[in-house]
Design a protein around this motif. Structure first.
Motif, PDB file in Angstrom:
ATOM      1  N   ARG A  26       0.838  -1.206   0.000  1.00 50.18           N
ATOM      2  CA  ARG A  26       0.000   0.000   0.000  1.00 50.18           C
ATOM      3  C   ARG A  26       0.874   1.257   0.000  1.00 50.18           C
ATOM      4  NH1 ARG A  26      -2.470  -0.805   4.426  1.00 50.18           N
ATOM      5  NH2 ARG A  26      -3.926  -2.285   3.546  1.00 50.18           N
ATOM      6  N   SER A  29       2.527   1.649  -3.339  1.00 49.75           N
ATOM      7  CA  SER A  29       1.534   2.067  -4.317  1.00 49.75           C
ATOM      8  C   SER A  29       1.311   3.576  -4.251  1.00 49.75           C
ATOM      9  CB  SER A  29       0.230   1.319  -4.078  1.00 49.75           C
ATOM     10  OG  SER A  29      -0.757   1.776  -4.962  1.00 49.75           O
ATOM     11  N   ASP A  35       0.709  -0.637  -9.114  1.00 48.64           N
ATOM     12  CA  ASP A  35      -0.478  -1.480  -9.009  1.00 48.64           C
ATOM     13  C   ASP A  35      -0.092  -2.790  -8.346  1.00 48.64           C
ATOM     14  OD1 ASP A  35      -2.145   0.329 -10.381  1.00 48.64           O
ATOM     15  OD2 ASP A  35      -1.414  -0.430 -12.304  1.00 48.64           O
ATOM     16  N   TYR A  36      -1.003  -3.354  -7.548  1.00 44.87           N
ATOM     17  CA  TYR A  36      -0.740  -4.654  -6.943  1.00 44.87           C
ATOM     18  C   TYR A  36      -2.046  -5.400  -6.723  1.00 44.87           C
ATOM     19  CZ  TYR A  36      -2.157  -2.685  -2.419  1.00 44.87           C
ATOM     20  OH  TYR A  36      -2.858  -2.100  -1.391  1.00 44.87           O
ATOM     21  N   PHE A  45       2.978  -7.213  -8.194  1.00 40.88           N
ATOM     22  CA  PHE A  45       3.008  -5.759  -8.300  1.00 40.88           C
ATOM     23  C   PHE A  45       3.706  -5.354  -9.590  1.00 40.88           C
ATOM     24  CE2 PHE A  45       6.696  -7.103  -5.852  1.00 40.88           C
ATOM     25  CZ  PHE A  45       7.751  -6.396  -6.414  1.00 40.88           C
ATOM     26  N   ARG A  47       4.591  -1.658 -12.193  1.00 38.88           N
ATOM     27  CA  ARG A  47       4.517  -0.283 -12.664  1.00 38.88           C
ATOM     28  C   ARG A  47       5.503  -0.189 -13.804  1.00 38.88           C
ATOM     29  NH1 ARG A  47       8.522   3.890 -10.754  1.00 38.88           N
ATOM     30  NH2 ARG A  47       7.084   5.056 -11.983  1.00 38.88           N
TER      31      ARG A  47
END
Length: 91
Positions: A26, A29, A35-36, A45, A47
């Motif tokens: 979190r 992010s 994104d996960y 996860f 990006r």
């Protein structure tokens, strides 16, 4: 393309380990627009420039990540930071 592959021992229960991994994901992010999502006991996860997984194993975490061209040059510092966070959250 560089890869990161880390096995890290821990003594948390599966629920505690999952919560700690979720907390880290979190924060990452929010900080890095990553994104996960959980797929079973693996948190995936990604990006731009990073595609990774954190698998929850009994008494171990297995962190793997593939770094794109630009982030490959920073593999050492990225791996060091991952190890520092794992030590902080799971030791």
């Amino acid at each position: 393309m560089a890869s990161i592959d880390i096995l890290h021992d821990h003594s948390k229960t599966p629920a505690q380990a999952r919560k700690a991994v979720e907390d880290v994901a979190r924060k990452l992010s929010e900080r890095f627009d990553m994104d996960y999502a959980w797929v079973g006991d693996t948190l995936k996860f990604n990006r731009s420039g990073v595609d990774g997984r954190i698998a929850l194993l009994p008494k171990q975490l297995h962190v793997t990540a593939d770094l794109g061209f630009l982030l490959s040059a920073m593999k050492g510092p990225i791996e060091s930071e991952i190890r520092r966070v794992l030590d902080e959250k799971f030791s």
